[in-house]
Design a protein around this motif. Structure first.
Motif, PDB file in Angstrom:
ATOM      1  N   HIS A 199       0.824  -1.218   0.000  1.00  0.00           N
ATOM      2  CA  HIS A 199       0.000   0.000   0.000  1.00  0.00           C
ATOM      3  C   HIS A 199       0.853   1.262   0.000  1.00  0.00           C
ATOM      4  O   HIS A 199       0.495   2.256  -0.633  1.00  0.00           O
ATOM      5  N   TRP A 200       1.964   1.239   0.709  1.00  0.00           N
ATOM      6  CA  TRP A 200       2.814   2.434   0.775  1.00  0.00           C
ATOM      7  C   TRP A 200       3.428   2.753  -0.588  1.00  0.00           C
ATOM      8  O   TRP A 200       3.588   3.907  -0.951  1.00  0.00           O
ATOM      9  N   ASN A 201       3.781   1.713  -1.331  1.00  0.00           N
ATOM     10  CA  ASN A 201       4.431   1.911  -2.631  1.00  0.00           C
ATOM     11  C   ASN A 201       3.447   1.987  -3.798  1.00  0.00           C
ATOM     12  O   ASN A 201       3.874   2.171  -4.935  1.00  0.00           O
ATOM     13  N   ASP A 202       2.173   1.807  -3.524  1.00  0.00           N
ATOM     14  CA  ASP A 202       1.201   1.714  -4.617  1.00  0.00           C
ATOM     15  C   ASP A 202       1.115   3.022  -5.396  1.00  0.00           C
ATOM     16  O   ASP A 202       0.954   4.098  -4.815  1.00  0.00           O
ATOM     17  N   LEU A 236      13.948  14.312  -6.802  1.00  0.00           N
ATOM     18  CA  LEU A 236      13.252  13.038  -7.001  1.00  0.00           C
ATOM     19  C   LEU A 236      13.824  11.958  -6.092  1.00  0.00           C
ATOM     20  O   LEU A 236      13.080  11.228  -5.420  1.00  0.00           O
ATOM     21  N   PHE A 237      15.147  11.863  -6.048  1.00  0.00           N
ATOM     22  CA  PHE A 237      15.783  10.842  -5.219  1.00  0.00           C
ATOM     23  C   PHE A 237      15.630  11.166  -3.733  1.00  0.00           C
ATOM     24  O   PHE A 237      15.588  10.258  -2.895  1.00  0.00           O
ATOM     25  N   THR A 238      15.573  12.452  -3.404  1.00  0.00           N
ATOM     26  CA  THR A 238      15.292  12.827  -2.018  1.00  0.00           C
ATOM     27  C   THR A 238      13.906  12.343  -1.605  1.00  0.00           C
ATOM     28  O   THR A 238      13.709  11.808  -0.508  1.00  0.00           O
ATOM     29  N   ALA A 243      10.326   8.465   1.086  1.00  0.00           N
ATOM     30  CA  ALA A 243       9.239   7.492   0.937  1.00  0.00           C
ATOM     31  C   ALA A 243       9.673   6.101   1.384  1.00  0.00           C
ATOM     32  O   ALA A 243       8.844   5.311   1.841  1.00  0.00           O
ATOM     33  N   SER A 244      10.969   5.795   1.249  1.00  0.00           N
ATOM     34  CA  SER A 244      11.461   4.462   1.612  1.00  0.00           C
ATOM     35  C   SER A 244      11.763   4.331   3.096  1.00  0.00           C
ATOM     36  O   SER A 244      11.792   3.206   3.622  1.00  0.00           O
ATOM     37  N   ALA A 245      11.998   5.449   3.778  1.00  0.00           N
ATOM     38  CA  ALA A 245      12.416   5.405   5.184  1.00  0.00           C
ATOM     39  C   ALA A 245      11.430   4.657   6.087  1.00  0.00           C
ATOM     40  O   ALA A 245      11.859   3.826   6.903  1.00  0.00           O
ATOM     41  N   VAL A 249      12.418   1.350   8.421  1.00  0.00           N
ATOM     42  CA  VAL A 249      12.244   1.375   9.879  1.00  0.00           C
ATOM     43  C   VAL A 249      11.307   0.255  10.331  1.00  0.00           C
ATOM     44  O   VAL A 249      11.584  -0.453  11.309  1.00  0.00           O
ATOM     45  N   ALA A 250      10.211   0.085   9.605  1.00  0.00           N
ATOM     46  CA  ALA A 250       9.250  -0.964   9.963  1.00  0.00           C
ATOM     47  C   ALA A 250       9.885  -2.342   9.872  1.00  0.00           C
ATOM     48  O   ALA A 250       9.676  -3.197  10.751  1.00  0.00           O
TER      49      ALA A 250
END
Length: 269
Positions: A199-202, A236-238, A243-245, A249-250
């Motif tokens: 869901h986070w990456n959708d 964009l990479f920032t 978005a990946s952090a 962490v999870a």
């Protein structure tokens, strides 16, 4: 043995090199990126892009939208999937197998195949440009796979526990909350991480249903850094790092639950 180590080394490079490039680019200016794409920043590591992405962009709002959509989607999907999986295991063999097969069939239908009828349905009930509509679509799209995972685990739970609970006067709801759920925590945790990443990456469903900036999620917002003739790669990479952090962490904090969930039920005692 040497070949295995070499293979692992090559695989590690394939993972680490793109990751290092993304991290380095996120602390460069646009001029430094084009002048030396693979090198270190000339003026030292600066976090101006991370500050700017929250000050100049509405990244905080996008981050909140993704958080709300992901948390509600994962929570309700897990709740419904756990109840369905428990019901399937408590039904007779033939009826439970039919219901399980129906949910399994839901995994075989690609999302792209149902895009047009799904958009028409969401549009007709007035839930486009709505986080509620996006959450409902997410739940319906990932419910089959969650049911598939949890049913496979709950089938391994000892039936004697449920028989003993029945003798003690426990109903189905009490058996579900007091017996099935506590024993299924490893599988529930693994499924939760899996759903969280999905869901986070959708990007597909937000791109399909969301056009208002106020309701955009992080993956959809990252497209704003791509222009018709140029792309702001540092920003964009920032955004990609930000978005990946949460996923990193999870996974770090829930890694033991994820491994336990993947191996639970592999050996039936």
């Amino acid at each position: 043995m040497l070949f295995k180590r070499f293979s692992l080394f090559v695989y590690a490079l394939l993972i680490l090199v793109p990751l290092i490039i993304v991290l380095l680019t996120s602390v460069k200016t646009l001029q430094e990126t084009f002048a030396n794409p693979l090198g270190f920043p000339e003026g030292g590591i600066k976090f101006d892009n991370y500050v700017a992405i929250f000050q100049e962009q509405t990244m905080a709002g996008y981050f909140m939208n993704s958080t709300v959509v992901t948390l509600f989607s994962v929570s309700f999907t897990l709740l419904f999937a756990a109840m369905i999986a428990f019901g399937i295991t408590r039904l007779s063999n033939w009826l439970g197998n039919i219901l399980f097969a129906l949910f399994t069939l839901g995994m075989m239908v690609p999302a792209q195949v149902i895009m047009v009828p799904l958009y028409s349905l969401v549009l007709n009930i007035g839930l486009t440009n709505s986080l509620v509509g996006l959450i409902l679509v997410n739940i319906s799209s990932t419910l089959p796979i969650a049911v598939f995972i949890l049913t496979g685990f709950m089938k391994t739970l000892p039936k004697e526990l449920f028989e003993a609970s029945t003798i003690d006067g426990a109903g189905n709801w009490k058996m579900f909350t007091k017996v099935a759920i506590p024993l299924s925590l490893p599988s529930l945790s693994a499924t939760a991480i899996f759903l969280f990443v999905m869901h986070w990456n959708d990007l597909l469903y937000p791109l399909l249903f969301i056009t208002d900036n106020a309701y955009k999620t992080l993956p959809l917002a990252l497209l704003e850094f791509r222009g018709q003739y140029a792309t702001n790669y540092p920003m964009l990479f920032t955004g990609v790092v930000i978005a990946s952090a949460p996923m990193v962490v999870a996974y770090v904090f829930l890694q033991r639950y994820f491994v336990a969930g993947m191996t639970a039920g592999a050996v039936k005692g």
